[in-house]
Design a protein around this motif. Structure first.
Motif, PDB file in Angstrom:
ATOM      1  N   SER A   2       0.831  -1.198   0.000  1.00 11.64           N
ATOM      2  CA  SER A   2       0.000   0.000   0.000  1.00 11.64           C
ATOM      3  C   SER A   2       0.866   1.249   0.000  1.00 11.64           C
ATOM      4  O   SER A   2       2.045   1.209   0.327  1.00 11.64           O
ATOM      5  CB  SER A   2      -0.921   0.009   1.214  1.00 11.64           C
ATOM      6  OG  SER A   2      -0.197   0.379   2.360  1.00 11.64           O
ATOM      7  N   GLU A   3       0.245   2.382  -0.335  1.00 15.39           N
ATOM      8  CA  GLU A   3       0.967   3.644  -0.374  1.00 15.39           C
ATOM      9  C   GLU A   3       1.453   4.059   1.004  1.00 15.39           C
ATOM     10  O   GLU A   3       2.388   4.819   1.124  1.00 15.39           O
ATOM     11  CB  GLU A   3       0.080   4.744  -0.961  1.00 15.39           C
ATOM     12  CG  GLU A   3      -0.190   4.574  -2.424  1.00 15.39           C
ATOM     13  CD  GLU A   3      -0.964   5.754  -2.985  1.00 15.39           C
ATOM     14  OE1 GLU A   3      -0.822   6.870  -2.472  1.00 15.39           O
ATOM     15  OE2 GLU A   3      -1.709   5.544  -3.938  1.00 15.39           O
ATOM     16  N   THR A   4       0.827   3.564   2.050  1.00 13.73           N
ATOM     17  CA  THR A   4       1.193   3.973   3.406  1.00 13.73           C
ATOM     18  C   THR A   4       2.153   2.995   4.063  1.00 13.73           C
ATOM     19  O   THR A   4       2.514   3.183   5.211  1.00 13.73           O
ATOM     20  CB  THR A   4      -0.074   4.119   4.265  1.00 13.73           C
ATOM     21  OG1 THR A   4      -0.767   2.874   4.270  1.00 13.73           O
ATOM     22  CG2 THR A   4      -0.972   5.221   3.749  1.00 13.73           C
ATOM     23  N   SER A   5       2.597   1.986   3.358  1.00 19.53           N
ATOM     24  CA  SER A   5       3.512   1.004   3.907  1.00 19.53           C
ATOM     25  C   SER A   5       4.826   1.667   4.318  1.00 19.53           C
ATOM     26  O   SER A   5       5.308   2.589   3.670  1.00 19.53           O
ATOM     27  CB  SER A   5       3.795  -0.083   2.869  1.00 19.53           C
ATOM     28  OG  SER A   5       4.815  -0.935   3.326  1.00 19.53           O
ATOM     29  N   LEU A   9       9.769   1.907  -1.225  1.00 19.80           N
ATOM     30  CA  LEU A   9       9.138   1.622  -2.514  1.00 19.80           C
ATOM     31  C   LEU A   9      10.193   1.234  -3.540  1.00 19.80           C
ATOM     32  O   LEU A   9      11.306   1.767  -3.504  1.00 19.80           O
ATOM     33  CB  LEU A   9       8.395   2.863  -3.016  1.00 19.80           C
ATOM     34  CG  LEU A   9       7.260   3.388  -2.149  1.00 19.80           C
ATOM     35  CD1 LEU A   9       6.782   4.737  -2.667  1.00 19.80           C
ATOM     36  CD2 LEU A   9       6.119   2.396  -2.117  1.00 19.80           C
ATOM     37  N   PRO A  10       9.842   0.340  -4.478  1.00 21.64           N
ATOM     38  CA  PRO A  10      10.764   0.114  -5.591  1.00 21.64           C
ATOM     39  C   PRO A  10      10.961   1.445  -6.323  1.00 21.64           C
ATOM     40  O   PRO A  10      10.069   2.289  -6.348  1.00 21.64           O
ATOM     41  CB  PRO A  10      10.017  -0.878  -6.486  1.00 21.64           C
ATOM     42  CG  PRO A  10       8.845  -1.364  -5.700  1.00 21.64           C
ATOM     43  CD  PRO A  10       8.607  -0.399  -4.580  1.00 21.64           C
ATOM     44  N   THR A  11      12.132   1.645  -6.886  1.00 22.93           N
ATOM     45  CA  THR A  11      12.447   2.919  -7.512  1.00 22.93           C
ATOM     46  C   THR A  11      12.450   2.821  -9.029  1.00 22.93           C
ATOM     47  O   THR A  11      12.975   1.875  -9.596  1.00 22.93           O
ATOM     48  CB  THR A  11      13.823   3.424  -7.035  1.00 22.93           C
ATOM     49  OG1 THR A  11      13.793   3.545  -5.615  1.00 22.93           O
ATOM     50  CG2 THR A  11      14.168   4.763  -7.635  1.00 22.93           C
ATOM     51  N   LEU A  12      11.843   3.825  -9.655  1.00 18.27           N
ATOM     52  CA  LEU A  12      11.949   4.018 -11.097  1.00 18.27           C
ATOM     53  C   LEU A  12      12.741   5.286 -11.333  1.00 18.27           C
ATOM     54  O   LEU A  12      12.719   6.204 -10.507  1.00 18.27           O
ATOM     55  CB  LEU A  12      10.572   4.191 -11.747  1.00 18.27           C
ATOM     56  CG  LEU A  12       9.651   2.992 -11.848  1.00 18.27           C
ATOM     57  CD1 LEU A  12       8.372   3.376 -12.588  1.00 18.27           C
ATOM     58  CD2 LEU A  12      10.329   1.828 -12.539  1.00 18.27           C
ATOM     59  N   ALA A  28      11.998   8.089  -8.529  1.00 16.92           N
ATOM     60  CA  ALA A  28      10.650   8.147  -7.961  1.00 16.92           C
ATOM     61  C   ALA A  28      10.293   6.774  -7.414  1.00 16.92           C
ATOM     62  O   ALA A  28      10.677   5.749  -7.983  1.00 16.92           O
ATOM     63  CB  ALA A  28       9.643   8.571  -9.028  1.00 16.92           C
ATOM     64  N   GLY A  29       9.543   6.763  -6.335  1.00 14.91           N
ATOM     65  CA  GLY A  29       9.077   5.502  -5.758  1.00 14.91           C
ATOM     66  C   GLY A  29       7.866   4.996  -6.524  1.00 14.91           C
ATOM     67  O   GLY A  29       6.900   5.730  -6.730  1.00 14.91           O
ATOM     68  N   LEU A  30       7.921   3.756  -6.950  1.00 14.17           N
ATOM     69  CA  LEU A  30       6.819   3.146  -7.694  1.00 14.17           C
ATOM     70  C   LEU A  30       5.697   2.770  -6.737  1.00 14.17           C
ATOM     71  O   LEU A  30       5.877   1.979  -5.817  1.00 14.17           O
ATOM     72  CB  LEU A  30       7.304   1.905  -8.443  1.00 14.17           C
ATOM     73  CG  LEU A  30       6.241   1.103  -9.189  1.00 14.17           C
ATOM     74  CD1 LEU A  30       5.611   1.931 -10.314  1.00 14.17           C
ATOM     75  CD2 LEU A  30       6.841  -0.182  -9.743  1.00 14.17           C
ATOM     76  N   LEU A  31       4.525   3.364  -6.949  1.00 10.34           N
ATOM     77  CA  LEU A  31       3.347   3.035  -6.142  1.00 10.34           C
ATOM     78  C   LEU A  31       2.514   1.956  -6.808  1.00 10.34           C
ATOM     79  O   LEU A  31       1.961   1.090  -6.136  1.00 10.34           O
ATOM     80  CB  LEU A  31       2.492   4.287  -5.918  1.00 10.34           C
ATOM     81  CG  LEU A  31       3.152   5.430  -5.160  1.00 10.34           C
ATOM     82  CD1 LEU A  31       2.233   6.642  -5.125  1.00 10.34           C
ATOM     83  CD2 LEU A  31       3.511   4.988  -3.747  1.00 10.34           C
ATOM     84  N   GLN A  32       2.409   2.028  -8.146  1.00  7.51           N
ATOM     85  CA  GLN A  32       1.551   1.078  -8.870  1.00  7.51           C
ATOM     86  C   GLN A  32       1.921   1.056 -10.348  1.00  7.51           C
ATOM     87  O   GLN A  32       2.236   2.079 -10.929  1.00  7.51           O
ATOM     88  CB  GLN A  32       0.093   1.512  -8.729  1.00  7.51           C
ATOM     89  CG  GLN A  32      -0.880   0.700  -9.550  1.00  7.51           C
ATOM     90  CD  GLN A  32      -2.280   1.278  -9.481  1.00  7.51           C
ATOM     91  OE1 GLN A  32      -2.689   1.872  -8.510  1.00  7.51           O
ATOM     92  NE2 GLN A  32      -3.029   1.107 -10.557  1.00  7.51           N
TER      93      GLN A  32
END
Length: 165
Positions: A2-5, A9-12, A28-32
Motif C-alpha cells: 500500500s501507499e502507506t507502507s 518503494l521500488p524505484t523508477l 521516484a518511488g513506484l506506487l503502482q
C-alpha cells in the motif's frame, strides 16, 4: 504494497524528454503499475524554487505522478511539505514507455494547471507548442496533443483528476 507502507518503494528513474533531449531525470518511488497506468511518488526534483505566479514548486513538495501507456498526458498531484494539496500540474506527452526501471516520457510543450479547489484551470504554453516543429513535423501527434489538452481541461473542470481526496 500500500501507499502507506513503511517498506521502501521500488524505484523508477523518470526521464522527461523534450525536443529529443533529456530535460530532467529523477528517481521516484513506484506506487503502482497495472500495465496501463504507472503511479510514482517523488520529491520536487529541480534545484530551488520555481514560481509560476499561480503556484510555487519548492523543496519539500511531493508529487504523486500518474503516467499512462495509452494516453497522451501525465497528471501530477502536487503536495506541499505539510501534505496540503496545492493542485494538479498536467503535462501533455506521448504515451509513457517503461523499460525495466526507466520510465521515459516525451513532453509535447502543452500543460494545464488546476488549483486544489478546482477554481483555477489554466491552459499553459500553447505559444511554445505552436512555435515548436511538432504541428508541421508530426501533424498526427500535434492533433493528439491538442485533444489531450482538451481532455485534461474537461477532467479538471469536472473535478475528475486523480487523487487529492
Amino acid at each position: 504494497m500500500s501507499e502507506t507502507s513503511a517498506e521502501p518503494l521500488p524505484t523508477l528513474e523518470i526521464a522527461l524528454v523534450k525536443a529529443g533531449r533529456t530535460k530532467i531525470r529523477y528517481p521516484a518511488g513506484l506506487l503502482q503499475d497495472d500495465g496501463t497506468r504507472i503511479t510514482v511518488r517523488a520529491p520536487w526534483a529541480a534545484p530551488g524554487v520555481r514560481d509560476f505566479g499561480f503556484v510555487r514548486f519548492e523543496p519539500g513538495d511531493v508529487f504523486t505522478e500518474h503516467y499512462w501507456r495509452d494516453r497522451w498526458y501525465a497528471i501530477k498531484e502536487v503536495y506541499a511539505a505539510d501534505g496540503t494539496l496545492k493542485g494538479w500540474y498536467c503535462d501533455v506527452t506521448r504515451p509513457a514507455a517503461r523499460d525495466g526501471s526507466l520510465l521515459t516520457v516525451e513532453d509535447l510543450d502543452l500543460d494545464l494547471w488546476c488549483s486544489a479547489d478546482g477554481a483555477t484551470v489554466l491552459r499553459l504554453d500553447e505559444d511554445e507548442f505552436e512555435a515548436s516543429a511538432l504541428p508541421t513535423k508530426d501533424p498526427a501527434a500535434a492533433s493528439a496533443a491538442l485533444r489531450a489538452l482538451t481532455e485534461l481541461e474537461s477532467l479538471a473542470r469536472g473535478g475528475l483528476l486523480p487523487g487529492g481526496s
